[in-house]
Structures are given as structure tokens and as C-alpha cells.
Design an enzyme around this catalytic site. Structure first.
Site, short mmCIF file in Angstrom:
data_model
loop_
_atom_site.label_atom_id
_atom_site.label_comp_id
_atom_site.label_asym_id
_atom_site.label_seq_id
_atom_site.Cartn_x
_atom_site.Cartn_y
_atom_site.Cartn_z
N ASP A 285 6.19 -1.05 -12.58
CA ASP A 285 5.09 -0.20 -12.14
C ASP A 285 3.96 -1.12 -11.66
O ASP A 285 4.01 -2.34 -11.85
CB ASP A 285 4.63 0.77 -13.23
CG ASP A 285 3.96 1.99 -12.61
OD1 ASP A 285 3.59 1.94 -11.43
OD2 ASP A 285 3.78 3.01 -13.31
C1 BGC Z 1 2.05 4.74 -10.87
C2 BGC Z 1 3.41 4.92 -10.26
C3 BGC Z 1 3.31 4.80 -8.77
C4 BGC Z 1 2.74 3.44 -8.45
C5 BGC Z 1 2.63 3.18 -6.97
C6 BGC Z 1 1.39 3.46 -10.40
O1 BGC Z 1 0.07 3.39 -10.82
O2 BGC Z 1 2.18 4.73 -12.28
O3 BGC Z 1 3.93 6.17 -10.63
O4 BGC Z 1 4.55 4.98 -8.19
O5 BGC Z 1 1.44 3.36 -9.00
O6 BGC Z 1 1.71 4.00 -6.38
#
Ligand code: BGC
Length: 744
Positions: A285
Site C-alpha cells: 500500500d
Molecule cells: C490506499 C489504497 C490505494 C492507494 C493508492 C492508499 O492510501 O490505502 O487503497 O489503492 O492509496 O491510491
């Protein structure tokens, strides 16, 4: 030979080899190997590196001015938040200037639609309509892929039992069984006929794992749970996503029992890539590899990279831990090159499957982009989905549906004319989308035509405490035959990093509802939000309530369809609604305890609150229709069966009301005695049944030992002979029941 000439010859040889291998008909694995053989260590690390673009961001930004140079040098494998064929083409062209011309993958959070915004995932889950959900993702994939996107960071399949957690809106609610079915449908929708088709995007099951169990519902918080809880409740939707062929997984921000998910070998290598045989790749993530330093799990980014790559995180989103440390870790002998190679191979394989090595620009067709991004057929699908997502929570004296002949209707509240608040968190604002978005005001006008007399008052703002608009709202209500009040949360009140400790209707909204109710006018309240809210006064006093969530681009039309009876509501809650925050987590599939309460008033040393019933305000599976359904008693074709046999449980369902309608008939099971205790009810089946008014139908469910399996204390997934109860009904609370036995 000069060094320069030597370098040129090597490069020529390398690129020729790439193209030779492409020209010959080799299997994808062979093609991946041939590319890998040409790669330097730095280029390998580059493939594991993912950057955010420079225009928008979905996380904390790290200033990094020379991304284009890094792409040109083969130091970037993927980008996120780059949208549109022009922009993706521009960066892909730069990637084609790199030594090996390895294409970039463009990833994006396509969470509930791309240009055409669909209801948020929790709302769609309320439809319990798997083909419709699959279709919704198909449209999202069609639009996103036409806009240069290869990969969506969806579906989010985290089970969530805590509505304080802002990300409850992104998932399918509290039930692992329903969650698993929806996970599969979403993956199939995104990936369509398979990677390689230009209208398919890679799905990404996230956030692996147990992110939804953040302590106290506070986003990014730690998770501590038993192994069996993990397997029983939190892993099933991930397993289903893997089985449906999800191309990628994303790990999560949380720790799980003390180990951050990004550095969690048990989750990524043992379960996902080991036990489940997952062949795709795992992306971290946003920054989660580097965040292991804050967790106190590693000292610095060098250790973070070591931990994450060892644990099986293949791609580093935005923390730059791999980019700055992985090559060093290999040369210092801390990480075997085979581990890096394995991660690179997984990523290259997807690039081959997407067809990007054959044509890196195959998703960059501006004409197709123009067509799909403005395809009116998509709006029709979105409207269908939106209607199916609206939950009718209350309808005293059949106030709804309203007659289209109603003379004067007062439309009051901060959502009536709201434009983008219909869309909800994780939706994009397109420069030209306001023309597409149907407000509630517009939707109702569209439905009733020019002659209808619609009065409007804003009433109050969403969050503040001003009552200045109350007088105007009351005046409008007094002039009307019926009042529709549209209340809820702003689109930025539920979503990532949007946890709330207080989930009551915000601001003075419930006060306005009380003031309007005091006028004595028939009142319909609509609640627009991304999570279960607490609204007890409204629930107890207002005659008609529609839970409209955030329904997306066509919200206004879909709402009007339901308000005026062109669509009879069918949705059922995929999550229990608490009476108050103190009851959280409240979910239907809990255990019985040693001292279960006999009824809601039983306080005699039982497991209960002295100030509140145990039951939720609205139970899992609940949702009304404009008609009513009567359930007969359960008939079993036998009362005991063996593991090789099947049992049939049937019930006669009658449409006893005044409208044709569809019911979602739900089947729950309780295993009375287990080697580990079992929930008081577990959803194991449902059928959507359409009945004309007055019509009856026998609905049958087949139950086999297979349906009775659970994870025992040794984490073996199996059934145990013994006594069971089966329940059938229209929600998890109001059910008929019968007993049966599974023999050895
Ligand atoms: C979120 C993810 C997301 C990623 C990219 C993160 O902060 O937890 O779910 O896909 O950002 O945007």
C-alpha cells in the site's frame, strides 16, 4: 573497441534479443525469462518501483522531481494516478526510450466507476445482485482501460464490522460469505474476458489482510485477532478473489498480531503465494513498506526493504525503500537475487499478459477513449445499479411510493441540489461531468415533468450548527402535500482517513428533521452517506426512510424511480446498523456466549448492556419492499443426512402486498455444537425471487456437508457431524427455523 562502441553493441544485442524473443512464438514464461536475462540489477529493482504521478495524489507526497529521467533509465515499473490516453502515452513513450523498452503499467483507484460513477461498493453490496455488480465493474473497466489504465486497485474485500472506520464504504460489509461472492463478481467484472483484451484491467484484491479490523475503527490502526478469526471472517473474500483469478493483491497498512502486513511472510508467502498458489504480484500500500519504521518493526528503509521483499511484497508503492536499498541488499548478500528475480518475473508476466510488450500503447486509443468515456449506455447501467442499491428502511402506512400526481412537494435539505456529494469518496471530478450528474432535484423534475410544483429549501448545511434555514424550510413544508428531506454525510466524511468517533447524523440535521416532522406533513427522509449512521429519533418517528448512500452519477434519476414507484426497492443491508456507537461492533454472526440473554429485557447476569438492547437498530439482511412477503414454515425433505447426501429446505413465499416485487430470500445455518464454538447464524445461501402480487412460490435450498464446513482449532476446513438449525427469512432477524442432523 571503444567503451562507447562496446556499450552500443551490447544495447543493440539486448534489444534485438527482446524483439527476437517476441517474434518467436514462445510461452509467456519463456518470454519473461528472456527479458529477465538481459536485465541489470538496477533495472530489476526498477520494475519493483511504483511512483505516483505529479498531478494528483492519494497519499502523502514525496517530492521527486526527476521521475521522467528515472523512467528513461528503467528505474520505474509502474505509475499510479496518471489518467487519460494522452498522459499515459507520453510517459509510455519515455519508457520506450529506456534500454530494454519495458513498458510501464498504469494503476488507478477505480473503486466505484471511473467516468460514470456507480454507487459506492457498500451500496452495491446491498443489492445482493452478483451479475449487476459484475456488470458495474465491467463498465468501470471499459472506461478506465479506454483512458490508458491497465490496473485498478480494487476490489477492496476487507470485511468491516465497525462503521466508525471510514473505509467501510469501500467493501461489502460484515459477512464473509456474501463478501466472498461479491469479491469474485468484482474480479470477474474488472478482468472481463481476461487480461490481454483491451477492455480488461487487472484487479487488485486489497488490503491483505484484516485491515478492516483496525482497533477502534481508527484508520491505519493495528489489528490483533486470533488465527481462527482471521481464517473464518477476514480471509474468505481474499481467497475468493484469488480463486476468481485476481491478477494482483495489495497488502495493508496495519500490523496483524504484531507484524506489519507489508513485512508479513505468513500472509504473503505462506498463505497467498503458498497455500493459495497465487501467481500474480503483490503491491504494497502507499508507503507501507517504509511505514514499518514507524510501526517500530524495522530500523530504517534498508531493513524495511529487506523485510518486505523477504515477506513477498513484490512492488513498492511510493516508499522508495526498494529503489534506494534493494540493490545494496543483494550485493551485500542479504537478499538472494533469486528473490528479486521472482518478484520481477511476476510483474513482467502481467505486462506480457496485458499485451504491453507487443504494443505498449494498446490502451492509448484517443478515439476509443472519447467514445467510452461518453457512452450513454453506461449511464443506464449505473441507474439500474443505483436503484438496486437503495434500501427502504421504513414505510409506515405505505407512504411510499408517492403518486406522480402529488400536487406540491417540498424538497428540503443539503443534498437536494448537491452535485458532487452524490458521488462519494473515491470518485473523480471530470471537467465535463457536471452535465452528466443528475442531482436529486433534477431527477425528481425529470420524473414529474414541468407541471409538478416543487418547492425547495436548503434547510441546513451538512456539518455546521446554523439553524438559519429552518424557517424557510418549515414554510416550504407547510405549503406542500408531501415533504422529502435529504440528509447525510458530505462525500469527504466517509472514506480513507475518514474515521469518525461519532456517527450520528452530523450538524443540526436531525433537529431539522424534528422541526419538519412537527409540521404534521407526510415526511420521507433520505439518507445519503457512505456508512451506517445512527439516527434513532428519525428511525422511530419519521414514517418513511430510504437509505440512498452515495449513488453516483445517476443518483437523482434512480432516487426518483424509487420515490415514485417505477422501481420497487429490493436492497438488503450488507451490514448491521448500530443503535449507538457504544454497541460497535455489532454483527449478526456472533457467538452465543455462556450467558446469552433470553430476550431484549433480560438483564439477569447475562451478556447484555443494561442501557441498550443487544440487537442492532436495523439487522443484517434487512430491507423492505413496497409489497410485503409472507414466509411459510420450513419443510425439510429429511431431518438427517450423511456427508454424501443432500438435504433440501423449502419454504413457500407469498407476495401478500399490493405490488409486484422481488424478495431476497436468505438462508442461515447454526451448527449447535462444534469443536470450536460456532456463530448463532451464518449466511449460507440466498435467492432473489420475483413474485407478482398475490403470487406464491416454493423456494428450495439444497444443503450439503460442504456448506457446513468451518475452520477448526487446527485450522482444518471441515464439517463435523451433529445437530444444526436452518433459518430462512427476509433478513437475519425475522426467520423461520427447523432442525436437522448431519450423520457421520
Ligand atoms: C490506499 C489504497 C490505494 C492507494 C493508492 C492508499 O492510501 O490505502 O487503497 O489503492 O492509496 O491510491
Amino acid at each position: 573497441m571503444s567503451v562507447k562502441l562496446k556499450a552500443c553493441l551490447c544495447l543493440l544485442l539486448a534489444t534485438t534479443q527482446v524483439f527476437l524473443c517476441l517474434a518467436q512464438k514462445k510461452s509467456i514464461d519463456q518470454r519473461v525469462d528472456s527479458v529477465l536475462r538481459l536485465m541489470t540489477l538496477d533495472e530489476k529493482v526498477g520494475q519493483l518501483n511504483q511512483y505516483n504521478g505529479d498531478f494528483s495524489s492519494t497519499g502523502p507526497i514525496t517530492k521527486d522531481g526527476d521521475k521522467q529521467r528515472q523512467i528513461r533509465q528503467g528505474q520505474v515499473g509502474s505509475m499510479l494516478n496518471i489518467m487519460g490516453t494522452a498522459h499515459t502515452r507520453q510517459l509510455q513513450e519515455i519508457a520506450m526510450e529506456s534500454r530494454l523498452k519495458i513498458p510501464l503499467i498504469f494503476g488507478q483507484d477505480v473503486i466505484h466507476g471511473y467516468k460514470t460513477i456507480f454507487p459506492l461498493p457498500l451500496a452495491e453490496a446491498a443489492s445482493w445482485d452478483l451479475p449487476a455488480i459484475e456488470k458495474s465493474e465491467r463498465i468501470a473497466a471499459t472506461e478506465a482501460s479506454a483512458s490508458g489504465i491497465h490496473w485498478t486497485f480494487a476490489p477492496m474485500v476487507d470485511i468491516a464490522r465497525d462503521p466508525r472506520w471510514g473505509r467501510v464504504m469501500e467493501g461489502s460489509g460484515e459477512d464473509p460469505w456474501l463478501g466472498a461472492l461479491i469479491a469474485g463478481a468484482r474480479v470477474r467484472g474488472f478482468q472481463g474476458k481476461g487480461l490481454g483484451n483491451t477492455d480488461a484491467v487487472m484487479a487488485c484484491a486489497k488490503h491483505f489482510a484484516a485491515y478492516g479490523a483496525a482497533i477502534g475503527g481508527r484508520d491505519y490502526n493495528d489489528v490483533d485477532m486470533s488465527e481462527r478469526q482471521l481464517w473464518e471472517t477476514y480471509l474468505p473474500p481474499f481467497k475468493a478473489a484469488a480463486e476468481a483469478g485476481a491478477a494482483t493483491f495489495m497488502n495493508s497498512f496495519n500490523t496483524l498480531n504484531g507484524i506489519p502486513a507489508s513485512g508479513n511472510k505468513y500472509l504473503q508467502r505462506d498463505i497467498l503465494k503458498g497455500k493459495w498458489g497465487f501467481k500474480g504480484f503483490v503491491v504494497s500500500d502507499w508507503g507501507s513498506i517504509g511505514e514499518m519504521i514507524n510501526h517500530g518493526y524495522v530500523k530504517d528503509n534498508y531493513e524495511a526493504a529487506l523485510s518486505a521483499i523477504t515477506a513477498g511484497s513484490d512492488m513498492d508503492m511510493e516508499s522508495r525503500s526498494y529503489k534506494n536499498n534493494l540493490a545494496k541488499l543483494v550485493t551485500e548478500g542479504k537478499v538472494k537475487i533469486a528473490i528479486v528475480d521472482e518478484a520481477v518475473k511476476r510483474i513482467l508476466k502481467k505486462k506480457f499478459e496485458l499485451g504491453l510488450f507487443d504494443d505498449p500503447f494498446r490502451f492509448c486509443n484517443a478515439e476509443r477513449e472519447q467514445r467510452e468515456m461518453n457512452n450513454p449506455a453506461h449511464l443506464l447501467v449505473a441507474r439500474e445499479m443505483a436503484k438496486k442499491s437503495i434500501v427502504l428502511l421504513k414505510n409506515d402506512k405505505q407512504l411510499l411510493p408517492l403518486s406522480k400526481q402529488t400536487k406540491t412537494i417540498a424538497l428540503i435539505g443539503p443534498f437536494i441540489k448537491a452535485v458532487r456529494d452524490n458521488l462519494g469518496f473515491w470518485s473523480y471530478d471530470w471537467p465535463d461531468d457536471t452535465a452528466m450528474i443528475v442531482t436529486q432535484w433534477q431527477g425528481i423534475k425529470n420524473k414529474l415533468g414541468a407541471d409538478a410544483k416543487l418547492l425547495y429549501a436548503h434547510g441546513c448545511n451538512i456539518k455546521d450548527t446554523s439553524r438559519a434555514g429552518f424557517v424557510e424550510a418549515i414554510e416550504a413544508a407547510l405549503q406542500a402535500e408531501v415533504v422529502i428531506l435529504s440528509m447525510g454525510e458530505a462525500r469527504d466524511m466517509t472514506g480513507e482517513a475518514k474515521s469518525r468517533s461519532n456517527i450520528h447524523l452530523p450538524g443540526v440535521q436531525e433537529e431539522l428533521i424534528k422541526a419538519i416532522q412537527a409540521t404534521g406533513k407526510p415526511l420521507v427522509v433520505m439518507l445519503n452517506t457512505g456508512r451506517p449512521l445512527v439516527f434513532n429519533w428519525t428511525a422511530d418517528n419519521v414514517p418513511a426512510i430510504l437509505y440512498t448512500w452515495w449513488l453516483g452519477t445517476t443518483a437523482g434519476d434512480a432516487i426518483a424511480d424509487v420515490l415514485f414507484g417505477d422501481y420497487n426497492p429490493t436492497a438488503k443491508l450488507p451490514i448491521s446498523f448500530p443503535r449507538t456507537e457504544g454497541q460497535i461492533p455489532v454483527y449478526y454472526n456472533h457467538y452465543n456466549t455462556g450467558r446469552p440473554a433470553k430476550n431484549e429485557n433480560d438483564l439477569n447476569y447475562v451478556s447484555a448492556y443494561i442501557d441498550l438492547p443487544n440487537s442492532p437498530k436495523f439487522p443484517f439482511g434487512f430491507g423492505l419492499s413496497y409489497t410485503s412477503f409472507q414466509y411459510g414454515e420450513i419443510q425439510l425433505n429429511k431431518t438427517s443426512f450423511t456427508p454424501t447426501e443432500k438435504l433440501t429446505a423449502s419454504i413457500v413465499l407469498t407476495n401478500s402486498g399490493n405490488f409486484d416485487g422481488e424478495e431476497t430470500v436468505q438462508l442461515y445455518i447454526r451448527d449447535m455444537v462444534g469443536s470450536v464454538v460456532r456463530p448463532v447464524k451464518e449466511l449460507k445461501g440466498f435467492q432473489k425471487v420475483f413474485l407478482k402480487k398475490g403470487e406464491s412460490k416454493t423456494i428450495s435450498f439444497s444443503i450439503s456437508a460442504h456448506d457446513l464446513r468451518f475452520y477448526n482449532n487446527a485450522l482444518q476446513y471441515n464439517f463435523e457431524a451433529g445437530d444444526f438449525k436452518v433459518f430462512i427469512g427476509g433478513n437475519s432477524r425475522d426467520v423461520k427455523q427447523a432442525n436437522f442432523q448431519l450423520k457421520k
